[in-house]
Scaffold this active site. Sequence first.
Site, PDB file in Angstrom:
ATOM      1  CD  GLU A 135      53.014  21.440  73.099  1.00 16.70           C
ATOM      2  OE1 GLU A 135      53.086  22.780  72.966  1.00 16.70           O
ATOM      3  OE2 GLU A 135      53.035  20.388  72.355  1.00 16.70           O
ATOM      4  CB  CYS A 150      56.582  23.281  67.387  1.00 17.02           C
ATOM      5  SG  CYS A 150      55.613  22.976  67.473  1.00 17.02           S
ATOM      6  CB  CYS A 158      51.976  22.025  68.695  1.00 12.48           C
ATOM      7  SG  CYS A 158      52.586  20.477  68.748  1.00 12.48           S
TER       8      CYS A 158
END
Length: 178
Positions: free
Chosen positions: A57, A94, A104
């Site tokens: 990401e 995460c 992220c």
Amino acid sequence: MIPNSHDDYMNLCLELASKSPPKPSNYRVGAVLVAEATNTILSTGYTLELPGNTHAEQCALSKYAEQHGIPEERVGEALMGDLSTVIYTSMEPCIERLSGNLPCIDRIIRTREVNHNGGIRKVYTGVKEPDTFVQKNEGKAKLEAAGIEVTHVSGFEQRTLEVATAGHEKEETPQLKG
């Protein structure tokens, strides 16, 4: 081929994740940033695509910010207007980075800070993050509390985990005693 469905985008995420080098210390994840209103891919990323301990990401957002000549911290400025921006990611983003980098989840939420009508509005995931590195990932709840919808795209769990855990030590299957 232009992806046309959630399954197509999740397959693209897995294709991207497969480009990430297998390592025992992280998951191989792919991410696709999409303007849902026009079905346009804005950016893609995969784990360790960019220098450093980068996540999928993070790479997708950094590359999109670079296209617009701004730092990744300000990528939300480039996601203004009615793009209906979504991100597909093979694994739930995460919520904690053991490396100390910004998680992220926080990167995704930050895209909405400039304008609550812009930024990433939805996150589509292929599988919930296993408890291997971070216990009790509550990322979905944090995203939803920030007004970001989270949708699980089912049918990709086994393949996602196979790709994500390549390079991890596999536990032996216990033998049945008879």
